[in-house]
Design an enzyme around this catalytic site. Structure first.
Site, PDB file in Angstrom:
ATOM      1  N   ASP A 281       0.838  -1.201   0.000  1.00 32.69           N
ATOM      2  CA  ASP A 281       0.000   0.000   0.000  1.00 32.69           C
ATOM      3  C   ASP A 281       0.868   1.244   0.000  1.00 32.69           C
ATOM      4  O   ASP A 281       2.080   1.188   0.200  1.00 32.69           O
ATOM      5  CB  ASP A 281      -0.943  -0.011   1.216  1.00 32.69           C
ATOM      6  CG  ASP A 281      -2.118   0.962   1.084  1.00 32.69           C
ATOM      7  OD1 ASP A 281      -2.286   1.553  -0.002  1.00 32.69           O
ATOM      8  OD2 ASP A 281      -2.857   1.126   2.067  1.00 32.69           O
ATOM      9  N   LYS A 282       0.189   2.367  -0.212  1.00 37.75           N
ATOM     10  CA  LYS A 282       0.824   3.683  -0.163  1.00 37.75           C
ATOM     11  C   LYS A 282      -0.008   4.556   0.751  1.00 37.75           C
ATOM     12  O   LYS A 282      -1.230   4.371   0.845  1.00 37.75           O
ATOM     13  CB  LYS A 282       0.825   4.183  -1.587  1.00 37.75           C
ATOM     14  CG  LYS A 282       1.118   5.554  -1.998  1.00 37.75           C
ATOM     15  CD  LYS A 282       0.315   6.775  -1.928  1.00 37.75           C
ATOM     16  CE  LYS A 282      -1.068   6.995  -2.309  1.00 37.75           C
ATOM     17  NZ  LYS A 282      -1.488   8.375  -2.488  1.00 37.75           N
ATOM     18  N   HIS A 283       0.649   5.476   1.449  1.00 35.97           N
ATOM     19  CA  HIS A 283      -0.115   6.459   2.213  1.00 35.97           C
ATOM     20  C   HIS A 283       0.472   7.830   1.929  1.00 35.97           C
ATOM     21  O   HIS A 283       1.682   7.975   1.801  1.00 35.97           O
ATOM     22  CB  HIS A 283      -0.045   6.169   3.719  1.00 35.97           C
ATOM     23  CG  HIS A 283      -0.907   7.095   4.524  1.00 35.97           C
ATOM     24  ND1 HIS A 283      -2.271   6.928   4.637  1.00 35.97           N
ATOM     25  CD2 HIS A 283      -0.614   8.224   5.212  1.00 35.97           C
ATOM     26  CE1 HIS A 283      -2.770   7.901   5.372  1.00 35.97           C
ATOM     27  NE2 HIS A 283      -1.778   8.711   5.729  1.00 35.97           N
ATOM     28  N   SER A 284      -0.398   8.811   1.822  1.00 34.07           N
ATOM     29  CA  SER A 284       0.071  10.171   1.539  1.00 34.07           C
ATOM     30  C   SER A 284      -0.368  11.099   2.655  1.00 34.07           C
ATOM     31  O   SER A 284      -1.433  10.902   3.253  1.00 34.07           O
ATOM     32  CB  SER A 284      -0.538  10.614   0.213  1.00 34.07           C
ATOM     33  OG  SER A 284      -0.548  12.015   0.123  1.00 34.07           O
TER      34      SER A 284
ATOM     35  N   THR B 250      -9.372  10.617  -0.797  1.00 36.88           N
ATOM     36  CA  THR B 250      -9.682   9.604  -1.808  1.00 36.88           C
ATOM     37  C   THR B 250     -11.092   9.042  -1.620  1.00 36.88           C
ATOM     38  O   THR B 250     -11.819   8.788  -2.580  1.00 36.88           O
ATOM     39  CB  THR B 250      -8.633   8.474  -1.731  1.00 36.88           C
ATOM     40  OG1 THR B 250      -7.368   9.074  -1.961  1.00 36.88           O
ATOM     41  CG2 THR B 250      -8.865   7.395  -2.754  1.00 36.88           C
TER      42      THR B 250
ATOM     43  N   ARG C 276      -6.873  14.700  20.204  1.00 35.73           N
ATOM     44  CA  ARG C 276      -5.790  15.581  19.722  1.00 35.73           C
ATOM     45  C   ARG C 276      -6.338  16.761  18.941  1.00 35.73           C
ATOM     46  O   ARG C 276      -5.845  17.883  19.031  1.00 35.73           O
ATOM     47  CB  ARG C 276      -4.828  14.775  18.829  1.00 35.73           C
ATOM     48  CG  ARG C 276      -3.960  13.798  19.606  1.00 35.73           C
ATOM     49  CD  ARG C 276      -3.293  12.809  18.670  1.00 35.73           C
ATOM     50  NE  ARG C 276      -2.500  13.444  17.651  1.00 35.73           N
ATOM     51  CZ  ARG C 276      -2.291  12.958  16.416  1.00 35.73           C
ATOM     52  NH1 ARG C 276      -2.827  11.808  16.060  1.00 35.73           N
ATOM     53  NH2 ARG C 276      -1.550  13.601  15.564  1.00 35.73           N
TER      54      ARG C 276
ATOM     55  N   SER D  14      -0.327   7.320  14.573  1.00 35.45           N
ATOM     56  CA  SER D  14      -1.698   7.379  14.071  1.00 35.45           C
ATOM     57  C   SER D  14      -1.767   6.786  12.661  1.00 35.45           C
ATOM     58  O   SER D  14      -2.598   5.914  12.362  1.00 35.45           O
ATOM     59  CB  SER D  14      -2.161   8.846  14.079  1.00 35.45           C
ATOM     60  OG  SER D  14      -3.359   9.000  13.392  1.00 35.45           O
TER      61      SER D  14
ATOM     62  N   LYS E 270      -2.938   2.241  11.587  1.00 27.26           N
ATOM     63  CA  LYS E 270      -3.991   1.840  10.639  1.00 27.26           C
ATOM     64  C   LYS E 270      -3.391   1.004   9.508  1.00 27.26           C
ATOM     65  O   LYS E 270      -4.005   0.048   9.024  1.00 27.26           O
ATOM     66  CB  LYS E 270      -4.691   3.091  10.091  1.00 27.26           C
ATOM     67  CG  LYS E 270      -5.514   3.788  11.173  1.00 27.26           C
ATOM     68  CD  LYS E 270      -6.063   5.122  10.735  1.00 27.26           C
ATOM     69  CE  LYS E 270      -5.038   6.212  10.791  1.00 27.26           C
ATOM     70  NZ  LYS E 270      -5.517   7.585  10.862  1.00 27.26           N
ATOM     71  N   LYS E 271      -2.197   1.371   9.072  1.00 34.94           N
ATOM     72  CA  LYS E 271      -1.559   0.627   7.970  1.00 34.94           C
ATOM     73  C   LYS E 271      -1.134  -0.767   8.450  1.00 34.94           C
ATOM     74  O   LYS E 271      -1.286  -1.752   7.727  1.00 34.94           O
ATOM     75  CB  LYS E 271      -0.350   1.406   7.436  1.00 34.94           C
ATOM     76  CG  LYS E 271      -0.747   2.690   6.747  1.00 34.94           C
ATOM     77  CD  LYS E 271      -1.466   2.403   5.434  1.00 34.94           C
ATOM     78  CE  LYS E 271      -2.366   3.510   4.985  1.00 34.94           C
ATOM     79  NZ  LYS E 271      -3.220   3.163   3.837  1.00 34.94           N
TER      80      LYS E 271
END
Ligand code: URA
Length: 441
Positions: free
Chosen positions: A82-85, A122, A170, A185, A189-190
């Protein structure tokens, strides 16, 4: 163990041990730790930071606060990636990247978020597709990943619930901007998605969540070190967000833009270059390519040949979207009643753009949120956004505004004009600014 003793220890600058962190995180979910105590600890972390070991322990404890997906039962013939931005403006890379990596043999269970502040999300974009189920049940999610190689869906309630609770705290206690807390954080999740490899896209520039290169570098280094420390192979790219990444910003307009790039009706060079660079990291991490150069070529070929488009079409249809979405996206996606050009006050070359301001134009049109519970208008946004180095004049607008009414057009036009600096000549900032790996972190 007492929550107040753990808070006191962090307040006084000592490092917490993993058992103390696990106790606190499980208390956050069970209710044994109050919101007051969680906010006090968050503020102590904000001021005193965390060691890498503490950040790994926090990430792992938050991962384990809910369900952790396990793909072993599916016997997938390729790696789960996967990718996260960190989020940007005009950035619909996920819609190109997930199907491109799937076409190259990876499996991408992409759990994506909604728009935050000026940045697009997204999930909001995909929900503009009629019928698309962004919250499928677990069985459908797994089946779509297995059968098409990718599924882009929204956050489920069961993944990392401690993060959900802590993030809400937060958000209202001025403790979002803490690198160890952001790291834990994102990564909790990842990790809960059961990945074998991750690439992180950390944006830098006027439209980025962390605008300075120094901050972006610190966040990228923290994510790479903590993810690898928690057993998830991860690299990071710092990429430019000093202007919109692609020519469209909004929800339906970005889906159309992504589909046009997948089908070859458009080739937006910067969007494709960032997709290829991130995809290359994923293929290399997953053992699907021998070198970055080879991997970049394979992603570019999947985009050019239509193989990625075919994966996207299958994914969208399997999740309830229209079967002829790729052939005629405009027929299905909502469109705004007014589409108006906004011209600069004088002719010139674009030398700088306030990308954050462009993102806020989309929010102002109703395409983003000012409060988490707000509904959004999927049809509004900007297209044909002028890029740095482009010439604008009476024939070439700064952007096209997609709006509901004339008042919206006028407000958006003024804000778009104010976001642009024009001059005689310009240099384009580098697109891929830095690459960070475990060895360098
Ligand atoms: N995105 C997240 O998921 N968490 C943060 O803390 C910041 C951005």
């Amino acid at each position: 163990m007492l929550p107040q003793e753990i808070i006191r220890k962090k307040r006084d600058g000592a490092a917490l041990d993993p058992r103390e962190i696990a106790f606190f995180v499980s208390g956050l979910v069970s209710g044994a730790v109050t919101e007051m105590q969680a906010s006090a600890l968050a503020m102590a972390v904000f001021f005193n930071g965390m060691t890498r070991g503490e950040a790994v322990a926090l990430t792992v404890a938050m991962r384990d606060s809910g369900a952790v997906l396990d793909w072993a039962g599916e016997t997938l013939p390729g790696p789960v990636l996967d990718k996260h931005s960190t989020g940007g403006v005009g950035d619909n890379v996920s819609l190109l990247l997930a199907p491109a990596v799937a076409a190259c043999g990876g499996y991408v269970p992409m759990i994506s978020g909604r728009g935050l502040g000026h940045t697009g999300g997204t999930l909001d974009k995909l929900e503009a597709i009629p019928g698309y189920t962004a919250k499928p049940d677990n069985a459908l999610f797994r089946a779509v990943v297995r059968d098409t190689g990718c599924a882009i869906i929204g956050q489920t309630e069961t993944l990392a619930p401690a993060d959900k609770r802590l993030y809400a705290i937060r958000d209202v206690t001025a403790t979002v901007e803490s690198i160890p807390l952001i790291t834990a954080s994102i990564l909790s999740k990842k990790l809960a998605a059961g990945l074998e490899g991750l690439v992180m896209d950390v944006k830098t520039g006027t439209g980025a969540f962390m605008p300075t290169l120094e901050q972006s570098r610190a966040l990228a280094a923290s994510i790479v070190a903590v993810a690898n420390g928690a057993g998830l192979k991860t690299t990071a790219l710092i990429t430019d967000m000093n202007e919109a990444l692609g020519p469209a910003a909004g929800n339906a307009v970005e889906v159309v833009n992504a589909i046009d790039n997948l089908t070859g009706r458009r080739r937006d060079a910067r969007l494709i270059a960032v997709t290829a660079a991130l995809g290359a990291e994923m293929l290399l991490t997953g053992g699907l390519a021998a070198t970055l150069e080879d991997a970049r070529g394979r992603i570019a070929a999947a985009l050019a040949s239509g193989a990625a488009a075919e994966r996207f079409a299958r994914m969208a249809a399997a999740l309830g979207g229209p079967h002829d979405l790729m052939e005629s996206p405009q027929k299905h996606l909502p469109s705004a009643p007014l589409i108006r050009p906004v011209f600069a006050g004088h002719a010139g070359t674009v030398t700088a753009v306030d990308a954050r301001a462009l993102g806020l134009v989309v929010v102002g049109l109703g395409g983003g949120r000012t409060r988490a519970a707000d509904a959004i208008d999927p049809a509004v946004g900007l297209t044909e956004i002028a890029a740095i180095c482009e010439r604008v004049d009476v024939n070439n607008p700064l952007a096209l505004i997609h709006a509901r009414d004339e008042a919206q057009v006028a407000a958006a036009a003024a804000a778009v004009r104010a976001a642009y600096r024009l001059g005689a000549g310009a240099a384009r900032p580098p697109l891929i600014v830095e690459r960070l790996t475990e060895e360098g972190a």
